[in-house]
Design a protein around this motif. Sequence first.
Motif, PDB file in Angstrom:
ATOM      1  N   GLU A  40     -12.966   6.844  12.748  1.00  0.00           N
ATOM      2  CA  GLU A  40     -14.080   7.779  12.961  1.00  0.00           C
ATOM      3  C   GLU A  40     -13.886   9.141  12.303  1.00  0.00           C
ATOM      4  O   GLU A  40     -13.481  10.091  12.960  1.00  0.00           O
ATOM      5  CB  GLU A  40     -14.378   7.939  14.456  1.00  0.00           C
ATOM      6  N   ALA A  76     -10.723   1.935  16.257  1.00  0.00           N
ATOM      7  CA  ALA A  76     -11.949   2.712  16.056  1.00  0.00           C
ATOM      8  C   ALA A  76     -11.623   3.767  14.996  1.00  0.00           C
ATOM      9  O   ALA A  76     -10.764   4.630  15.216  1.00  0.00           O
ATOM     10  CB  ALA A  76     -12.395   3.366  17.349  1.00  0.00           C
ATOM     11  N   GLU A 114     -18.552   6.216  12.860  1.00  0.00           N
ATOM     12  CA  GLU A 114     -17.472   5.437  13.465  1.00  0.00           C
ATOM     13  C   GLU A 114     -17.838   3.964  13.562  1.00  0.00           C
ATOM     14  O   GLU A 114     -18.971   3.621  13.903  1.00  0.00           O
ATOM     15  CB  GLU A 114     -17.208   5.956  14.892  1.00  0.00           C
ATOM     16  N   ASP A 125     -17.087   0.853  20.400  1.00  0.00           N
ATOM     17  CA  ASP A 125     -17.248   2.306  20.245  1.00  0.00           C
ATOM     18  C   ASP A 125     -17.769   2.540  18.832  1.00  0.00           C
ATOM     19  O   ASP A 125     -17.172   2.022  17.871  1.00  0.00           O
ATOM     20  CB  ASP A 125     -15.869   2.959  20.449  1.00  0.00           C
ATOM     21  N   HIS A 144      -8.728   5.762  17.075  1.00  0.00           N
ATOM     22  CA  HIS A 144      -7.834   5.242  18.116  1.00  0.00           C
ATOM     23  C   HIS A 144      -7.866   3.721  18.164  1.00  0.00           C
ATOM     24  O   HIS A 144      -8.849   3.099  17.742  1.00  0.00           O
ATOM     25  CB  HIS A 144      -8.280   5.802  19.481  1.00  0.00           C
TER      26      HIS A 144
HETATM   27 MG    MG Z   1     -14.050   6.614  19.276  1.00  0.00          MG
END
Ligand code: MG
Length: 250
Positions: free
Chosen positions: A203, A201, A234, A107, A170
């Motif tokens: 961000e 992740a 991110e 991600d 997250h």
């Molecule tokens: Mg994300």
Amino acid sequence: MGIVLKSQKEIELMREAGRISATALKIAGEAVQPGITTAEIDKIAYDYIVSQNAKPNFLNYNGFPATCCISVNNEVIHGIPDKKHIIREGDIVSIDLGAVYQGYHGDNAATFACGKISPQAQRLCDTTREALYIGLTKCVAGGRLGDIGAAIYEYCTARGYGVVRSYTGHGIGTKLHEDPSVPNYGAPNRGARLFPGMTLAIEPMINEGTHDVKVLDNDWTVVTADGKLSAHFEHTVAVTKGDCLILTQP
Ligand code: MG
């Protein structure tokens, strides 16, 4: 379900998912030019991800209809690609996307300039990117989650920006969103302890004005409450004994 630590082998698979995610983001970002539609950018990312034997992990996630979230100017996150939305010179275009490869997720996001942008927009984008990397310096085993958020928050608020609070980073792994949630605010030395094998992740979503946001009638797109600009960067990373390993690299 609690925080799931990943083995070295799992992290290698996440590195491949991250490579695919990061390359798709790079290609999508290079496509940001005056006259392109957000749907065309989305298609470019989709085609690359599927060419790598991976799948776009946002597509159909809770009903999301596209590969990328593309959020322009005052849009913070979760903008929906649209064949009627034409990108113009001076826009800032946040693209957020990921890929799932052999069951593991990547991600990542970045805000791209369309042509020449205002100095104010450039400063916002630069600050948000810098805030991500400052957060990553706190992403080390033995530290705590609050160290990451506090560093990002301090860096951005000192420059007069609003740090979005109602959406967070997250955990990530065999699911796109895992525990823990990783806020872009917090207190140093508070929150969950960071261990090698945690994959997160990180961000920051940073607004030119107020941190307040609202959701449009499409139930997806998050915009700034005051209509000012927003930027978003991110990376997916793995916590190690030393510097964190950035998994989302082209
Ligand atoms: Mg994300």
